[in-house]
Design a protein around this motif. Sequence first.
Motif, mmCIF file in Angstrom:
data_model
loop_
_atom_site.group_PDB
_atom_site.id
_atom_site.type_symbol
_atom_site.label_atom_id
_atom_site.label_comp_id
_atom_site.label_asym_id
_atom_site.label_seq_id
_atom_site.Cartn_x
_atom_site.Cartn_y
_atom_site.Cartn_z
ATOM 1 N N LEU A 456 -25.076 -8.828 12.014
ATOM 2 C CA LEU A 456 -24.872 -7.560 12.708
ATOM 3 C C LEU A 456 -25.732 -6.466 12.076
ATOM 4 N N LYS A 457 -26.402 -5.714 12.924
ATOM 5 C CA LYS A 457 -27.193 -4.561 12.499
ATOM 6 C C LYS A 457 -26.808 -3.364 13.356
ATOM 7 N N VAL A 458 -27.035 -2.186 12.823
ATOM 8 C CA VAL A 458 -26.777 -0.958 13.573
ATOM 9 C C VAL A 458 -28.049 -0.130 13.572
ATOM 10 N N VAL A 459 -28.488 0.276 14.767
ATOM 11 C CA VAL A 459 -29.668 1.123 14.893
ATOM 12 C C VAL A 459 -29.238 2.515 15.326
ATOM 13 N N GLN A 460 -30.057 3.498 15.008
ATOM 14 C CA GLN A 460 -29.806 4.869 15.460
ATOM 15 C C GLN A 460 -30.888 5.255 16.441
ATOM 16 N N LEU A 461 -30.472 5.615 17.662
ATOM 17 C CA LEU A 461 -31.416 5.918 18.731
ATOM 18 C C LEU A 461 -30.990 7.180 19.468
ATOM 19 N N SER A 462 -31.953 7.798 20.124
ATOM 20 C CA SER A 462 -31.654 8.914 21.017
ATOM 21 C C SER A 462 -31.164 8.367 22.351
ATOM 22 N N GLY A 463 -30.565 9.243 23.136
ATOM 23 C CA GLY A 463 -30.135 8.838 24.466
ATOM 24 C C GLY A 463 -31.288 8.304 25.299
ATOM 25 N N ALA A 464 -32.457 8.926 25.170
ATOM 26 C CA ALA A 464 -33.632 8.475 25.918
ATOM 27 C C ALA A 464 -34.028 7.063 25.509
ATOM 28 N N GLN A 465 -33.939 6.761 24.221
ATOM 29 C CA GLN A 465 -34.290 5.424 23.743
ATOM 30 C C GLN A 465 -33.273 4.378 24.191
ATOM 31 N N VAL A 466 -32.007 4.787 24.270
ATOM 32 C CA VAL A 466 -30.986 3.877 24.782
ATOM 33 C C VAL A 466 -31.290 3.508 26.229
ATOM 34 N N ILE A 467 -31.696 4.484 27.018
ATOM 35 C CA ILE A 467 -32.042 4.228 28.420
ATOM 36 C C ILE A 467 -33.224 3.267 28.518
ATOM 37 N N GLU A 468 -34.228 3.444 27.658
ATOM 38 C CA GLU A 468 -35.384 2.546 27.692
ATOM 39 C C GLU A 468 -34.990 1.119 27.298
ATOM 40 N N TRP A 469 -34.064 0.995 26.385
ATOM 41 C CA TRP A 469 -33.511 -0.317 26.023
ATOM 42 C C TRP A 469 -32.946 -0.992 27.278
ATOM 43 N N LEU A 470 -32.167 -0.238 28.034
ATOM 44 C CA LEU A 470 -31.572 -0.783 29.246
ATOM 45 C C LEU A 470 -32.620 -1.077 30.320
ATOM 46 N N GLU A 471 -33.669 -0.254 30.369
ATOM 47 C CA GLU A 471 -34.746 -0.509 31.330
ATOM 48 C C GLU A 471 -35.398 -1.863 31.050
ATOM 49 N N ARG A 472 -35.609 -2.147 29.770
ATOM 50 C CA ARG A 472 -36.196 -3.451 29.395
ATOM 51 C C ARG A 472 -35.258 -4.589 29.789
ATOM 52 N N VAL A 512 -31.938 -1.969 41.624
ATOM 53 C CA VAL A 512 -32.859 -3.109 41.739
ATOM 54 C C VAL A 512 -33.858 -2.937 42.870
ATOM 55 N N THR A 513 -33.783 -1.833 43.618
ATOM 56 C CA THR A 513 -34.828 -1.568 44.615
ATOM 57 C C THR A 513 -36.079 -1.010 43.941
ATOM 58 N N GLN A 514 -35.947 -0.601 42.691
ATOM 59 C CA GLN A 514 -37.094 -0.158 41.895
ATOM 60 C C GLN A 514 -37.718 -1.370 41.202
ATOM 61 N N PRO A 515 -39.033 -1.387 41.010
ATOM 62 C CA PRO A 515 -39.631 -2.483 40.237
ATOM 63 C C PRO A 515 -39.227 -2.376 38.773
ATOM 64 N N ALA A 516 -39.292 -3.493 38.071
ATOM 65 C CA ALA A 516 -38.956 -3.485 36.648
ATOM 66 C C ALA A 516 -39.950 -2.612 35.896
ATOM 67 N N ARG A 517 -39.441 -1.704 35.096
ATOM 68 C CA ARG A 517 -40.302 -0.767 34.364
ATOM 69 C C ARG A 517 -41.164 -1.493 33.324
ATOM 70 N N TYR A 518 -40.603 -2.560 32.720
ATOM 71 C CA TYR A 518 -41.317 -3.292 31.667
ATOM 72 C C TYR A 518 -41.696 -4.689 32.148
ATOM 73 N N ASP A 519 -42.852 -5.181 31.673
ATOM 74 C CA ASP A 519 -43.251 -6.548 32.005
ATOM 75 C C ASP A 519 -42.653 -7.517 30.993
ATOM 76 N N SER A 520 -43.017 -8.796 31.120
ATOM 77 C CA SER A 520 -42.412 -9.826 30.278
ATOM 78 C C SER A 520 -42.769 -9.683 28.811
ATOM 79 N N GLU A 521 -43.820 -8.939 28.505
ATOM 80 C CA GLU A 521 -44.239 -8.741 27.122
ATOM 81 C C GLU A 521 -43.717 -7.440 26.531
ATOM 82 N N GLY A 522 -42.875 -6.733 27.289
ATOM 83 C CA GLY A 522 -42.307 -5.499 26.782
ATOM 84 C C GLY A 522 -43.209 -4.291 26.928
#
Length: 643
Positions: A456-472, A512-522
Amino acid sequence: MQQGLKKVTLGLVLGAASIANAATVDLRLMETTDIHMHLADYDYYSDKQSDSVGLSRVATLIKQARSEVTNSVLVDNGDLLQGNPLGDYVAKGRVLRFGETHPAYKAMNLLNYDVGNVGNHEFNYGLDFLMKSLAGANFPYISANVYADDGDANPDNDQPYFQPYLIKDKTVIDHEGKEQTIKIGYIGFVPPQIMTWDKDNLTGKVIAKDILETANKYVPEMKEKGADIIVAIPHSGMYSNRYEKGEENATYHLAKVEGIDAIMFGHSHRVFPGDKTLGSFEGVDSEKGTVFGIPATMPGFWGSHLGVIDLTLESTKDGGWQITDGSSAVRAIAKREGRKTIALVEADTSINNAVQAEHQGTLSYMRRKVGVSTSDINSFFALVQDDPSIQIVNNAQIWYTQNIVRGTSYEGIPILSAAAPFKAGGRGGPEYFTDVPKGDIALKNVSDLYIYPNDLKVVQLSGAQVIEWLERAAGQFNTIDPSMEGTQALVNSAFPTYNFDVIDGIDYKIDVTQPARYDSEGNIAYPDAHRIVDAMFNGRTLDPNQFFLVATNNYRSSGGGKFPALDGSTTVIDAPDKNRDVIANYLLSQQTINPSADSNWHFADFGDAKVSFTTSPKAKNLATSNMMYVGEDSAGFAVFELK
């Protein structure tokens, strides 16, 4: 250019076949890979015998394939020591002692392996455990691109941590019945990403270098030392994307390295020849099983297949040998007919008997009660709605993080948690889902919920970074066109479900009507695309500048899956416990749990589009009001439409 050289060389070799008195030898190469401690034909999660896994089943294929020919060798390509409860029991339960033989080698030593390669999961329990385990093998191990970390920042004097390659004299019988000697060179590789995935175990002890760079260093050296043929054993998958230094899946490009004569690969749990995607790559002949003319095979995972390469060699004027023909194939231990698994071979009882003591110990270990659930827990719908199997993991991780930050500078920062569905069908088949009935929860069920020995690890992120995590993570889904007639598949089957992180502690929708923001390589593929919408925290729009603590695992926090802002630099807490232990302790503390999901994520409206997904046939009568059961597909999966 390299491909042309291969063709010219083959032409010269074929011409050499006309040399008077040239000897001809047939040689069979056999491979196992990604066994992941499935030694016996047993499913420890469902606690029953299995026809579709196990080295004991592959052993029957090995003996059959060996009996068909005069000359053969056998190799293993790693990811052997970790992967199911038996592996955890030996490493963490009863604990392997110095001088003891690891059960993997109690089994494998009966099969006369010629060489083994180290896979990335071999490092999961640390170097001490790895070396203690390898000491029990009665065959040599190789790995060319792992070096001892001498700390001097001078790559020129780095020393290999393992034996990088091996050249063995193989006595063979030619077509005339005469004994001949062929010098077979073996060279192994592991993904350099071990330094990320097992950072805590490896930092300051070893370094891992680029696979192609290492091959280009050692293959000519092996030729100079007399290797007649060179067999590459990369624990590395095959993709045809442009090569970048440090590539994880390098096999496609490794086939272009001059001097390599056969490739026995693994890591990505696919089957070659046979996989349609791999067979579609330029330069790949899926009928003959070659990559740029080089015979290659990848025999699945968990003992599902045996890989076989058949070579024909001719002696040369200078006393050496050259390959005049080669092809590859795979042999399966079972096949699927609808939802049924049909065994194609019986288990070799000598293998099962060899590991019987550890097998029984694992069963006792895994059957220990840790809690009670008031309802069933399954991952049948984990890819289409918030899911109880993920909810329990996230609840446990939040509970644990709340305890460890108490009294520290991090106390008061909102805590979120990320977890993914590890068992959600896919290549594992229609039975590969978490399925824990209500009632007593045993340790085996915890392993079913969380199959990896992550920390288990804990990271500290901004709200914007959390959203990008979910986008990936939202790359799990195909793009849905609301105006298209007919049924559209919702789930992108090429996206690994272990990268579909659900983050609890906030609410959000996925468009899901939007294309995926990130490709398979991140990498960002569509800068203007935003699948994550209506993100909320405590009933208010999520502030992109607010900071959060997010509980996750060492794989994700240090870069696994190539998620934005997750490269190790944002990790603020290196917890001393494994995620699986956290879950077990949470269940023990709660005693009785209600595993209902809190429905913190949903799909945004996708109009009148008709979308489908597949899941376990056990889910047929569990559909919610927004689902409709359609039937079963040819692979035995249940097909649903989402309303």
